[in-house]
Scaffold this motif. Structure first.
Motif, PDB file in Angstrom:
ATOM      1  N   ALA A 235       0.836  -1.206   0.000  1.00  0.00           N
ATOM      2  CA  ALA A 235       0.000   0.000   0.000  1.00  0.00           C
ATOM      3  C   ALA A 235       0.868   1.253   0.000  1.00  0.00           C
ATOM      4  CB  ALA A 235      -0.927  -0.005   1.210  1.00  0.00           C
ATOM      5  N   GLN A 236       1.951   1.243   0.785  1.00  0.00           N
ATOM      6  CA  GLN A 236       2.869   2.388   0.820  1.00  0.00           C
ATOM      7  C   GLN A 236       3.530   2.598  -0.550  1.00  0.00           C
ATOM      8  OE1 GLN A 236       5.716   2.344   4.115  1.00  0.00           O
ATOM      9  NE2 GLN A 236       4.357   0.972   5.225  1.00  0.00           N
ATOM     10  N   ILE A 237       3.972   1.494  -1.144  1.00  0.00           N
ATOM     11  CA  ILE A 237       4.674   1.597  -2.430  1.00  0.00           C
ATOM     12  C   ILE A 237       3.729   2.075  -3.524  1.00  0.00           C
ATOM     13  CG2 ILE A 237       6.023   0.349  -4.160  1.00  0.00           C
ATOM     14  CD1 ILE A 237       6.775  -1.640  -1.873  1.00  0.00           C
ATOM     15  N   SER A 239       1.129   3.830  -3.178  1.00  0.00           N
ATOM     16  CA  SER A 239       0.819   5.230  -2.919  1.00  0.00           C
ATOM     17  C   SER A 239       1.906   6.139  -3.482  1.00  0.00           C
ATOM     18  CB  SER A 239       0.653   5.456  -1.411  1.00  0.00           C
ATOM     19  OG  SER A 239       0.261   6.774  -1.143  1.00  0.00           O
ATOM     20  N   LYS A 240       3.168   5.733  -3.317  1.00  0.00           N
ATOM     21  CA  LYS A 240       4.284   6.515  -3.858  1.00  0.00           C
ATOM     22  C   LYS A 240       4.265   6.516  -5.381  1.00  0.00           C
ATOM     23  CE  LYS A 240       7.495   5.932   0.008  1.00  0.00           C
ATOM     24  NZ  LYS A 240       8.812   5.396   0.443  1.00  0.00           N
ATOM     25  N   LEU A 241       3.784   5.418  -5.972  1.00  0.00           N
ATOM     26  CA  LEU A 241       3.712   5.316  -7.431  1.00  0.00           C
ATOM     27  C   LEU A 241       2.491   6.042  -8.003  1.00  0.00           C
ATOM     28  CD1 LEU A 241       4.697   1.550  -7.819  1.00  0.00           C
ATOM     29  CD2 LEU A 241       6.025   3.508  -8.640  1.00  0.00           C
ATOM     30  N   GLY A 242       1.664   6.579  -7.113  1.00  0.00           N
ATOM     31  CA  GLY A 242       0.471   7.289  -7.562  1.00  0.00           C
ATOM     32  C   GLY A 242      -0.679   6.374  -7.918  1.00  0.00           C
ATOM     33  N   LYS A 243      -0.587   5.104  -7.540  1.00  0.00           N
ATOM     34  CA  LYS A 243      -1.644   4.130  -7.830  1.00  0.00           C
ATOM     35  C   LYS A 243      -2.554   4.012  -6.612  1.00  0.00           C
ATOM     36  CE  LYS A 243       1.213   1.572 -11.140  1.00  0.00           C
ATOM     37  NZ  LYS A 243       1.752   0.247 -11.560  1.00  0.00           N
ATOM     38  N   LYS A 244      -3.481   4.965  -6.496  1.00  0.00           N
ATOM     39  CA  LYS A 244      -4.309   5.067  -5.295  1.00  0.00           C
ATOM     40  C   LYS A 244      -5.238   3.873  -5.124  1.00  0.00           C
ATOM     41  CE  LYS A 244      -4.150  10.111  -5.419  1.00  0.00           C
ATOM     42  NZ  LYS A 244      -4.945  11.376  -5.535  1.00  0.00           N
ATOM     43  N   LYS A 245      -5.831   3.408  -6.226  1.00  0.00           N
ATOM     44  CA  LYS A 245      -6.757   2.271  -6.155  1.00  0.00           C
ATOM     45  C   LYS A 245      -6.056   1.031  -5.608  1.00  0.00           C
ATOM     46  CE  LYS A 245      -9.752  -0.536  -9.178  1.00  0.00           C
ATOM     47  NZ  LYS A 245      -8.995  -1.786  -9.145  1.00  0.00           N
ATOM     48  N   ALA A 247      -3.311   0.947  -3.922  1.00  0.00           N
ATOM     49  CA  ALA A 247      -2.854   1.223  -2.556  1.00  0.00           C
ATOM     50  C   ALA A 247      -3.963   0.924  -1.550  1.00  0.00           C
ATOM     51  CB  ALA A 247      -2.401   2.671  -2.431  1.00  0.00           C
ATOM     52  N   ILE A 248      -5.176   1.390  -1.844  1.00  0.00           N
ATOM     53  CA  ILE A 248      -6.305   1.163  -0.938  1.00  0.00           C
ATOM     54  C   ILE A 248      -6.663  -0.320  -0.875  1.00  0.00           C
ATOM     55  CG2 ILE A 248      -8.779   1.589  -0.619  1.00  0.00           C
ATOM     56  CD1 ILE A 248      -8.252   4.450  -1.657  1.00  0.00           C
ATOM     57  N   LEU A 274      -5.172   6.396   4.528  1.00  0.00           N
ATOM     58  CA  LEU A 274      -4.917   6.286   3.104  1.00  0.00           C
ATOM     59  C   LEU A 274      -6.144   6.721   2.303  1.00  0.00           C
ATOM     60  CD1 LEU A 274      -2.624   5.403   1.227  1.00  0.00           C
ATOM     61  CD2 LEU A 274      -3.605   3.112   1.217  1.00  0.00           C
ATOM     62  N   LYS A 275      -7.318   6.340   2.769  1.00  0.00           N
ATOM     63  CA  LYS A 275      -8.540   6.745   2.086  1.00  0.00           C
ATOM     64  C   LYS A 275      -8.744   8.254   2.144  1.00  0.00           C
ATOM     65  CE  LYS A 275     -11.266   2.494   2.644  1.00  0.00           C
ATOM     66  NZ  LYS A 275     -12.428   1.875   3.346  1.00  0.00           N
ATOM     67  N   LYS A 276      -8.436   8.851   3.296  1.00  0.00           N
ATOM     68  CA  LYS A 276      -8.562  10.304   3.430  1.00  0.00           C
ATOM     69  C   LYS A 276      -7.599  11.025   2.489  1.00  0.00           C
ATOM     70  CE  LYS A 276     -10.182  10.448   8.222  1.00  0.00           C
ATOM     71  NZ  LYS A 276      -9.848  10.813   9.625  1.00  0.00           N
ATOM     72  N   GLY A 277      -6.381  10.475   2.371  1.00  0.00           N
ATOM     73  CA  GLY A 277      -5.387  11.099   1.497  1.00  0.00           C
ATOM     74  C   GLY A 277      -5.712  10.943   0.025  1.00  0.00           C
ATOM     75  N   ALA A 278      -6.530   9.956  -0.299  1.00  0.00           N
ATOM     76  CA  ALA A 278      -6.876   9.706  -1.709  1.00  0.00           C
ATOM     77  C   ALA A 278      -8.006  10.614  -2.196  1.00  0.00           C
ATOM     78  CB  ALA A 278      -7.282   8.242  -1.883  1.00  0.00           C
ATOM     79  N   LYS A 279      -8.680  11.309  -1.269  1.00  0.00           N
ATOM     80  CA  LYS A 279      -9.809  12.161  -1.655  1.00  0.00           C
ATOM     81  C   LYS A 279      -9.321  13.452  -2.309  1.00  0.00           C
ATOM     82  CE  LYS A 279     -12.968  10.403   1.842  1.00  0.00           C
ATOM     83  NZ  LYS A 279     -13.761  10.718   3.059  1.00  0.00           N
TER      84      LYS A 279
END
Length: 279
Positions: A235-237, A239-245, A247-248, A274-279
């Motif tokens: 999930a961390q990785i 998120s860094k790659l910009g792959k939010k779906k 990651a969640i 993570l969900k809050k950061g993806a909004k």
């Protein structure tokens, strides 16, 4: 009878004297030695800890603009188990004395290769190996006893804090080993027992080949499908790659796998953040 009493008293006096010689009396500036595991080795500190005892320290007892052995009694000694970057300057592994030049608005923090001197009066600037300027942090909180601590620790950095009175002087220390670790991991990944989990974690830590880090995380899960922490790492990785779906989804798997365990709250919180950061 009188002669016997005198002999007994003499023996008692001798016994008391022997006890005084054997007993270690309290020190005004007790010595401390500490070892902190750090990066691929460790950092060791040895120093003595004077206390304020109602005295004004900086600017009076410890004058501004003059070199100070940064403690009391013997020199303060710091030992690095590997090459580091001390306050932005490269320093080889080894033992050094720690000197400072306190100032009201800035401090100079010095590493010196001289380890035999007894104080600032023997300070030899020709043996300096690093000299950094640091802005002191002043707070309302007082440190009665002089303290040096190692905090804010990551896999490759930490902060050395010099604290006394209401002053903190922080110096960042970075392990100068990233290239060496990556070379080691990439070699071992081609061996008979590849360190997939270690590689995934370290690559994530230093933001190196993150797509490969995902691959190594998946290989770890293939061997240990119950490794919920690896899903969290993915999930961390992602998120860094910009792959939010993705990651969640990975964070959700970790949260689901930890339900009913001592880790439930921690991983549910990570998913929520993570969900809050993806909004």
């Amino acid at each position: 009878m009188k002669k016997v009493i005198i002999c007994l008293a003499s023996a008692c006096l001798l016994s008391t004297a022997a006890m005084a010689q054997d007993m270690k009396l309290p020190s005004a500036s007790p010595k401390i030695s500490l070892t902190q595991q750090f990066a691929t080795s460790k950092i060791e500190l040895e120093y003595s800890r004077p206390s304020m005892r109602g005295r004004k320290v900086f600017g009076e007892m410890i004058p501004y603009g003059k070199s100070w052995r940064t403690g009391a009694n013997a020199l303060t000694k710091i030992t690095f188990g590997e090459d580091v970057i001390f306050g932005g300057q490269k320093v080889a592994a080894g033992a050094y004395s720690l000197y400072t030049i306190p100032g009201k608005d800035s401090w100079t923090v010095i590493l010196n290769s001289g380890l035999q001197s007894k104080g600032e009066q023997f300070f030899d600037a020709a043996k300096d190996v690093a000299k950094v300027t640091v802005k002191p942090v002043v707070s309302k909180e007082n440190y009665e006893t002089f303290t040096i601590d190692l905090n804010d620790i990551t896999s490759s950095s930490l902060t050395l804090n010099i604290r006394w009175e209401n002053v903190k002087v922080p110096v960042k220390i970075v392990a100068d080993n990233q290239e060496k670790i990556i070379v080691y991991l990439e070699k071992e990944l081609k061996g008979s027992n590849p360190p997939y989990q270690a590689a995934a974690g370290y690559f994530n830590e230093v933001n190196y080949k993150l797509e490969d880090a995902i691959t190594y995380a998946d290989k770890t899960l293939a061997v240990n499908p119950n490794a919920f922490w690896i899903h969290s790492l993915k999930a961390q990785i992602y998120s860094k790659l910009g792959k939010k779906k993705e990651a969640i989804e990975s964070a959700q798997k970790a949260a689901t796998m930890t339900k009913g365990t001592d880790f439930e709250f921690e991983y549910a919180h990570k998913l929520d953040q993570l969900k809050k950061g993806a909004k």
